[in-house]
Design an enzyme around this catalytic site. Sequence first.
Site, short mmCIF file in Angstrom:
data_model
loop_
_atom_site.label_atom_id
_atom_site.label_comp_id
_atom_site.label_asym_id
_atom_site.label_seq_id
_atom_site.Cartn_x
_atom_site.Cartn_y
_atom_site.Cartn_z
N ASP A 98 0.82 -1.48 -0.25
CA ASP A 98 0.03 -0.31 -0.24
C ASP A 98 1.28 1.25 0.44
O ASP A 98 0.09 2.42 -0.62
CB ASP A 98 -1.05 0.20 1.09
CG ASP A 98 -0.42 0.11 2.16
OD1 ASP A 98 0.44 -0.28 3.25
OD2 ASP A 98 -0.73 0.08 3.52
N PHE A 150 0.44 11.99 7.29
CA PHE A 150 0.33 10.67 8.04
C PHE A 150 -1.46 9.79 6.86
O PHE A 150 -2.56 11.61 7.13
CB PHE A 150 -0.53 11.20 9.14
CG PHE A 150 -1.12 9.32 9.41
CD1 PHE A 150 0.48 8.91 10.04
CD2 PHE A 150 -2.52 9.47 9.72
CE1 PHE A 150 -0.27 7.44 10.62
CE2 PHE A 150 -2.28 7.95 10.03
CZ PHE A 150 -1.64 6.93 10.40
#
Length: 173
Positions: A98, A150
């Site tokens: 990912d 993030f």
Amino acid sequence: MEDKVSVMIPEEEVNKRILEMGKIISEKYAGKSIHLICVLKGGAFFMTELAKRITVPVTLDFMSVSSYGSGSESSGVVKFVKDLDEPLEGKDVIVVEDIIDSGRTLSYLMEILKKRNPKSLALCTLLDKPDRRVKEVKVDWVGFEIPDKFVVGYGLDYDQKYRNLPYIGVVEV
């Protein structure tokens, strides 16, 4: 209190890029079959969508790894929580991830997998954060290069939440 998540990469852009990556991979492996290895849990969403867009025969396997270090830093030493179900010997293998961050864990993992004698070994990631790289890792296909934020969505989580978002979002703190 609910976290605020803003869209970094909209769903349409993510889908378009995965379609492009599937086409590129299909062309590279024309006349062959490929074995996709998903690094769980985050990679599952991306690998599923990528596999649907690859036109050559595909087999799938899954592994789950964790790395240990001090505090929030990975040491890059990998513990296999769930190893592969099938041997890799003689197969054209693509590891599907990912996100690539520091590169420590993935660099170590790729070395381990090379020792299992695949015919070829490549790495495909949806997201790459090169600014965070501390260990070099060769990435064959990158969906998006992103800044050091993030991110969540498309399999990426924040405390096990937000994996199911259909876009890449940034958790606002």
